[in-house]
Design a protein around this motif. Structure first.
Motif, PDB file in Angstrom:
ATOM      1  N   ASP A 223      -2.554  32.535 -33.910  1.00 46.24           N
ATOM      2  CA  ASP A 223      -3.184  33.577 -34.586  1.00 46.24           C
ATOM      3  C   ASP A 223      -2.430  33.209 -35.629  1.00 46.24           C
ATOM      4  O   ASP A 223      -1.875  34.625 -36.240  1.00 46.24           O
ATOM      5  CB  ASP A 223      -4.180  35.020 -33.759  1.00 46.24           C
ATOM      6  CG  ASP A 223      -4.712  34.575 -33.040  1.00 46.24           C
ATOM      7  OD1 ASP A 223      -5.739  34.554 -33.710  1.00 46.24           O
ATOM      8  OD2 ASP A 223      -4.419  34.470 -31.374  1.00 46.24           O
ATOM      9  N   ASN A 224      -1.731  32.002 -36.069  1.00 49.24           N
ATOM     10  CA  ASN A 224      -0.222  31.740 -36.285  1.00 49.24           C
ATOM     11  C   ASN A 224      -0.850  32.226 -38.409  1.00 49.24           C
ATOM     12  O   ASN A 224      -2.028  31.388 -39.181  1.00 49.24           O
ATOM     13  CB  ASN A 224       0.362  30.134 -36.574  1.00 49.24           C
ATOM     14  CG  ASN A 224       1.077  30.298 -37.477  1.00 49.24           C
ATOM     15  OD1 ASN A 224       1.666  30.966 -38.182  1.00 49.24           O
ATOM     16  ND2 ASN A 224       2.155  29.619 -36.631  1.00 49.24           N
ATOM     17  N   ARG A 225      -0.278  33.237 -38.467  1.00 44.61           N
ATOM     18  CA  ARG A 225      -1.196  33.489 -40.339  1.00 44.61           C
ATOM     19  C   ARG A 225      -0.006  32.707 -41.480  1.00 44.61           C
ATOM     20  O   ARG A 225      -0.353  33.172 -42.965  1.00 44.61           O
ATOM     21  CB  ARG A 225      -1.290  34.948 -40.478  1.00 44.61           C
ATOM     22  CG  ARG A 225      -2.179  35.508 -38.754  1.00 44.61           C
ATOM     23  CD  ARG A 225      -2.690  36.588 -39.518  1.00 44.61           C
ATOM     24  NE  ARG A 225      -1.618  37.897 -38.940  1.00 44.61           N
ATOM     25  CZ  ARG A 225      -1.797  39.221 -39.610  1.00 44.61           C
ATOM     26  NH1 ARG A 225      -1.940  39.779 -40.676  1.00 44.61           N
ATOM     27  NH2 ARG A 225      -0.648  39.702 -38.758  1.00 44.61           N
ATOM     28  N   VAL A 226       1.072  32.208 -41.014  1.00 43.32           N
ATOM     29  CA  VAL A 226       1.945  31.542 -41.671  1.00 43.32           C
ATOM     30  C   VAL A 226       1.490  30.103 -42.010  1.00 43.32           C
ATOM     31  O   VAL A 226       1.357  29.429 -42.659  1.00 43.32           O
ATOM     32  CB  VAL A 226       3.557  31.405 -41.308  1.00 43.32           C
ATOM     33  CG1 VAL A 226       4.584  31.145 -42.281  1.00 43.32           C
ATOM     34  CG2 VAL A 226       4.039  33.220 -41.122  1.00 43.32           C
ATOM     35  N   GLN A 227       1.661  29.324 -40.052  1.00 44.54           N
ATOM     36  CA  GLN A 227       1.269  28.202 -40.432  1.00 44.54           C
ATOM     37  C   GLN A 227       0.215  28.175 -39.718  1.00 44.54           C
ATOM     38  O   GLN A 227       0.193  28.363 -38.394  1.00 44.54           O
ATOM     39  CB  GLN A 227       2.278  27.268 -40.159  1.00 44.54           C
ATOM     40  CG  GLN A 227       4.059  27.394 -40.553  1.00 44.54           C
ATOM     41  CD  GLN A 227       3.572  26.410 -41.642  1.00 44.54           C
ATOM     42  OE1 GLN A 227       2.912  25.464 -42.255  1.00 44.54           O
ATOM     43  NE2 GLN A 227       4.980  25.670 -42.271  1.00 44.54           N
ATOM     44  N   THR A 228      -1.253  27.975 -40.143  1.00 46.40           N
ATOM     45  CA  THR A 228      -1.715  27.914 -39.327  1.00 46.40           C
ATOM     46  C   THR A 228      -2.353  27.032 -37.839  1.00 46.40           C
ATOM     47  O   THR A 228      -1.341  25.768 -38.707  1.00 46.40           O
ATOM     48  CB  THR A 228      -3.533  28.230 -40.404  1.00 46.40           C
ATOM     49  OG1 THR A 228      -3.764  26.471 -40.135  1.00 46.40           O
ATOM     50  CG2 THR A 228      -3.791  28.967 -41.279  1.00 46.40           C
ATOM     51  N   TYR A 229      -3.317  26.626 -37.058  1.00 43.19           N
ATOM     52  CA  TYR A 229      -3.321  25.943 -35.813  1.00 43.19           C
ATOM     53  C   TYR A 229      -3.574  24.500 -36.814  1.00 43.19           C
ATOM     54  O   TYR A 229      -3.765  23.533 -35.763  1.00 43.19           O
ATOM     55  CB  TYR A 229      -3.920  26.247 -35.308  1.00 43.19           C
ATOM     56  CG  TYR A 229      -4.614  26.402 -35.450  1.00 43.19           C
ATOM     57  CD1 TYR A 229      -6.308  25.379 -34.520  1.00 43.19           C
ATOM     58  CD2 TYR A 229      -5.878  27.968 -35.162  1.00 43.19           C
ATOM     59  CE1 TYR A 229      -6.990  25.159 -34.802  1.00 43.19           C
ATOM     60  CE2 TYR A 229      -7.071  27.539 -35.795  1.00 43.19           C
ATOM     61  CZ  TYR A 229      -8.323  26.305 -34.452  1.00 43.19           C
ATOM     62  OH  TYR A 229      -9.146  26.618 -34.870  1.00 43.19           O
TER      63      TYR A 229
END
Length: 279
Positions: free
Chosen positions: A229-235
């Motif tokens: 759920d990284n909203r800066v650097q997506t997976y």
């Protein structure tokens, strides 16, 4: 007794730059490099992990040049290479021939450059929510990038903006305390930080090398850790790294944002220790 920022605080001259760092433990050296964002500093990113990591390693948590208590020199050339050279000089000053390197976000870019340009100095590499990947499907700039870039705009920084930023980088908002907000906010308005750090001035962007092009040159065994759920650097970035780094493992945590070492501290510590100590 838990380790504290005050009692682990140190300084070292790395070439022409005075680097602030925290050190505890003995054994193989592990250098932890934090991410770049308003109010970021080493202990803020990795302090929650120091007790566990220092039980196995000589753990060194650095403040990036431009951040925390480190000197704030103008960046010359590419940002990641600039940091990497300073940290190699730091290893020299501390008498460390080889070290494990762990980098988060912007710190991951420095870690990647160390692993490529100074391969003989890097034992194993850990990349956490790191720059150096490629997003093909997520809209750009991402929500998190917009939040970071807008922090100093408009009416300027505020505790409300800092809370919004922390809510963007973490999945579990219940972990965001008023003390955490105010600690990061105070660091974000430090005059020296605002005058020199790349995230400290509206419109100030250092030249960032396209390290994604050289991931296949990394020789060190590498562990990539990410929050789904990284909203800066997506997976998507993590999957790209998995496809390009030769000797690599990947773990993606559900219900976790960018700040994996904070949100998933216990599991993160176990997995990093296991990776770094396995033959």
């Amino acid at each position: 007794m838990a380790l504290t920022a005050e009692h682990t605080s140190r300084f070292v001259r790395a070439g022409d730059v005075k680097v602030h760092y925290h050190e505890a433990g003995s054994g193989p050296a592990l250098v932890c490099i934090h991410g770049g964002a308003p109010g970021a500093f080493g202990w803020g990113n990795f302090g929650r992990n120091m007790d566990a990591l220092s039980a196995h390693f000589r753990t060194i948590i650095v403040d990036l040049p431009g951040y925390g208590k480190s000197d704030k020199p103008p960046i010359e050339g590419g940002q990641y290479g600039f940091y990497a050279k300073i940290f190699i000089d730091m290893l020299d000053a501390l008498g460390i021939d080889r070290a494990h390197i762990m980098g988060m976000a912007t710190g991951g870019g420095a870690a990647i450059k160390m692993a490529i340009d100074y391969a003989d100095r890097v034992d194993k590499l850990v990349l956490v929510s790191s720059v150096g990947g490629v997003m093909q499907f997520a809209p750009q700039p991402t929500e998190g990038m917009k939040t970071i870039r807008g922090y100093y705009g408009g009416d300027g920084p505020s505790p409300t903006k800092m809370r919004r930023y922390l809510e963007t980088i973490m999945y579990d908002a219940s972990l965001i305390t008023e003390d955490l907000v105010m600690e990061r906010y105070a660091a974000s308005i430090d005059p020296a930080f605002m005058s020199q750090a790349p995230e400290g001035r509206p419109g100030s962007v250092a030249a960032q090398e396209p390290v994604w092009k050289d991931l296949d040159r990394i020789k060190a065994p590498t562990y990539v850790l990410w929050g789904r759920d990284n909203r800066v650097q997506t997976y998507e970035n993590a999957l790209f790294m998995l496809s390009r780094i030769p000797d690599v493992q990947l773990h993606i945590y559900g219900q976790t944002g960018l700040w994996v070492p904070f949100e998933r501290a216990a599991a993160f510590n176990r997995q990093v220790i296991d990776f770094l100590t396995e033959d």
